[in-house]
Design an enzyme around this catalytic site. Structure first.
Site, PDB file in Angstrom:
ATOM      1  N   CYS A 115       0.823  -1.378  -0.145  1.00 37.52           N
ATOM      2  CA  CYS A 115      -0.052  -0.134  -0.049  1.00 37.52           C
ATOM      3  C   CYS A 115       0.873   1.498   0.037  1.00 37.52           C
ATOM      4  O   CYS A 115       0.412   2.205  -0.617  1.00 37.52           O
ATOM      5  CB  CYS A 115      -0.891   0.006   1.174  1.00 37.52           C
ATOM      6  SG  CYS A 115      -1.884  -1.480   1.307  1.00 37.52           S
ATOM      7  N   HIS A 264      -4.174   6.673   0.618  1.00 35.06           N
ATOM      8  CA  HIS A 264      -4.360   5.543   0.202  1.00 35.06           C
ATOM      9  C   HIS A 264      -5.842   5.141   0.486  1.00 35.06           C
ATOM     10  O   HIS A 264      -6.265   5.247   1.746  1.00 35.06           O
ATOM     11  CB  HIS A 264      -3.355   4.522   1.186  1.00 35.06           C
ATOM     12  CG  HIS A 264      -3.569   3.070   1.150  1.00 35.06           C
ATOM     13  ND1 HIS A 264      -3.793   2.535  -0.264  1.00 35.06           N
ATOM     14  CD2 HIS A 264      -3.868   2.317   1.934  1.00 35.06           C
ATOM     15  CE1 HIS A 264      -4.028   1.176   0.205  1.00 35.06           C
ATOM     16  NE2 HIS A 264      -4.120   1.197   1.558  1.00 35.06           N
ATOM     17  N   ASN A 294      -9.746  -1.598  -2.262  1.00 39.07           N
ATOM     18  CA  ASN A 294      -8.304  -1.191  -1.838  1.00 39.07           C
ATOM     19  C   ASN A 294      -7.506  -2.079  -2.804  1.00 39.07           C
ATOM     20  O   ASN A 294      -7.140  -3.278  -2.717  1.00 39.07           O
ATOM     21  CB  ASN A 294      -7.932  -1.877  -0.522  1.00 39.07           C
ATOM     22  CG  ASN A 294      -6.677  -1.464  -0.126  1.00 39.07           C
ATOM     23  OD1 ASN A 294      -5.714  -1.365  -0.874  1.00 39.07           O
ATOM     24  ND2 ASN A 294      -6.409  -1.595   1.332  1.00 39.07           N
TER      25      ASN A 294
END
Lengths: 354, 80
Positions: A115, A264, A294
Site C-alpha cells: 500500500c 491510500h 483497496n
C-alpha cells in the site's frame, strides 16, 4: 540537480467485478452490510487466475507508451512496486523490462512494498533522475492481492481489489515536479498485516495449507493474508495525520499550498477521519474506493490518475499523496504539476489479454 | 461519561442484542460478534472522546480493556 516530474500515467484494472450482491450470497446480507458501512466499498475488480500483477502493469505501461508514441528503447529506468510478484526469483521488473522491449542500458528494480508504494517508488525514480543516472523512468505499481485472500474471509475479501498503475517520470528544467518526500515506519506492528507462510522463514507445507475458521465468516490458512484490522485502523488514524503535519512542516508548506490530498484508499471511514483530523476541506478531498476497493500498491497512483481523469487536477496545481499500510510504513509525496498534464489517454483502463 | 453509557456505545457499535454482558466476557463469545464492527466501535469511541492507542487497539478482547483505556484517559466520570 535535475527536477523529476510525472509526465504521463495510465492504469489498468481486471474486468471481473465482485459485487456486494455476490458477497451477500457467500456471507449473508448482514455481514456484508457491516463491511460496507465501514469501508464504503460496493465493488472490487478481481484478476482471474491467469492474470498477474505484471500483466496488469504491462498493459498500463504499454498503452501509455503507445499512446504517447514513446520508443521503449528511450526508457532508461523501470521500477516495479508490488508484493505479488510473478515468481520469488527473478525480479518481476526483469520480466516487465523484457516484455515492454526496453533497452539494455536500463536500471530495473523491484520494490517489495504494498500500500505505501507510491511515494517510495517515485522517490527512487526521482533520485535517479535528480542525480542524472536516468532521464526517463517507468514507475509501475501493481498488486493482485486477491491471490492471497481466502474467498471465505469476509473481513478481507470485501476490502481488496486488484489493479495496476503506470507513471512516466522525466527530467525537467522547469520549476514543477516532485517537491519533496517524507517517510516513516512503525515496524513494531509488522505482524498486523502478514502472509505468514511462503517465504524463507516458514515454507509452504501441508500444515500451512490447512484452513482454519478464525471466527464466523473468517476462514484462512497460513499462506493467506491476515490483518489485525483494529490495530491497522488505529495506526492509520493516529500516525498518518501526524506524519502529514510533520512533512508539511519540514517542507515549509501548509495545507493552503496543496490543492488536492490523495490518501491510500483503504477504508472510507478511515479516510474521512484522517481528512477530518488534518482539516482538509471537502474540495481538496478525493475518494476512489467504492468502485474498486483497496488496490494495495496500485491504490494511490490509480486514485491520483482517476482524479486527473475527472478533472480534479489543474495545470500548476499541487497534489499531496499519502500512502500507508503494511510494514507498518508510510510515505508522503508532494508534486507540482506543469503547464500541460498528459493525463490518461483515451484507451480503456480495463485489462484485455493479447 | 459513565461506564454504563460507555457500555451502551460498545453494544450499539458492535450490534450486540443488548448491553447486558459481563465486563470480562470476550466479545467473540457474544452473540452477533463481527470483527468488522470492532472498527465501527473504534470510530464511535473516537467520536465519544476515547482514543484507543495503536498498540492497544489490536488487543481489545472485552469491555474491561476499554474501561482500562477510558480510565487512563480520564474520560469516565463514574466507575462502579
Amino acid at each position: 540537480m535535475k527536477q523529476a516530474t510525472i509526465t504521463a500515467g495510465h492504469y489498468c484494472l481486471p474486468p471481473y467485478k465482485l459485487t456486494n450482491e455476490e458477497l451477500e450470497e457467500r456471507f449473508g446480507a448482514k455481514a456484508v452490510a457491516s463491511v460496507t458501512k465501514m469501508s464504503g466499498i460496493q465493488c472490487r475488480r478481481i484478476a482471474s487466475e491467469e492474470i498477474t500483477a505484471t500483466d496488469l502493469a504491462y498493459t498500463a505501461a504499454n498503452r501509455m507508451l503507445e499512446s504517447l508514441n514513446i520508443d521503449p528503447a528511450t526508457v532508461d529506468g523501470l521500477i516495479f512496486a508490488s508484493q505479488t510478484p510473478d515468481h520469488p526469483i527473478p525480479p518481476s521488473s526483469s520480466i516487465l523490462h523484457h516484455r515492454l522491449g526496453l533497452g539494455k542500458a536500463c536500471f530495473t528494480l523491484d520494490i517489495s512494498i504494498g500500500c505505501p508504494a507510491f511515494p517510495y517508488a517515485c522517490s527512487v525514480a526521482e533520485s535517479l533522475i535528480a542525480t542524472e543516472k536516468c532521464s526517463k523512468v517507468l514507475v509501475l505499481m501493481a498488486d493482485v492481492v486477491s491471490r492471497y485472500v481466502n474467498a471465505n474471509d469476509r473481513s478481507l475479501a470485501a476490502l481488496h481489489g486488484d489493479g495496476a498503475a503506470a507513471l512516466l517520470l522525466e527530467a525537467t528544467d522547469r520549476e514543477y515536479g516532485f517537491k519533496g518526500f517524507r517517510f516513516g515506519a512503525e515496524s513494531s506492528g509488522w505482524e498486523h498485516i502478514v502472509v505468514p507462510a511462503g517465504g524463507a522463514r516458514l515454507a509452504c507445507s501441508p500444515d500451512t495449507a490447512l484452513e482454519k475458521n478464525v471466527e464466523p465468516g473468517v476462514t484462512r490458512n497460513a499462506q493467506q493474508l491476515a490483518m489485525n484490522g483494529p490495530a491497522v485502523f488505529q495506526f492509520s488514524i493516529s500516525e498518518i495525520p501526524n506524519a502529514v503535519d510533520q512533512a508539511l512542516h519540514e517542507l515549509e508548506l501548509t495545507l493552503d499550498d496543496i490543492d488536492l490530498v490523495i490518501l491510500h484508499q483503504a477504508n472510507r471511514t478511515m479516510l474521512e477521519l484522517i481528512y477530518k483530523r488534518l482539516r482538509v476541506p471537502p474540495a481538496k478531498q478525493f475518494y476512489f474506493i467504492e468502485e474498486v476497493g483497496n488496490l494495495a500498491a496500485a491504490s494511490s497512483p490509480v486514485t491520483l490518475l482517476e482524479a486527473m481523469r475527472r478533472g480534479k487536477i489543474e495545470p500548476h496545481s499541487t497534489t499531496m499523496v499519502v500512502s500507508f499500510g503494511n510494514g507498518l510504513n508510510w510515505g508522503v509525496s508532494i508534486h507540482k504539476w506543469g503547464d500541460q498534464i498528459e493525463s490518461l489517454n483515451s484507451a480503456s483502463f480495463e485489462y484485455a489479454s493479447g | 461519561m459513565t461506564t454504563d453509557e460507555l457500555k451502551q456505545i460498545v453494544a450499539d457499535s458492535m450490534a450486540f442484542p443488548d448491553a447486558d454482558f459481563a465486563n470480562d466476557t470476550p466479545f467473540r463469545e457474544i452473540a452477533g460478534y463481527d470483527s468488522v464492527n470492532m472498527l465501527i466501535m473504534l470510530v464511535d469511541l473516537e467520536d465519544a472522546g476515547l482514543h484507543i492507542p495503536t498498540e492497544k487497539a489490536g488487543q481489545i478482547q472485552n469491555f474491561e480493556n476499554i474501561i482500562a483505556a477510558a480510565k487512563e484517559q480520564g474520560v469516565l466520570d463514574h466507575t462502579p
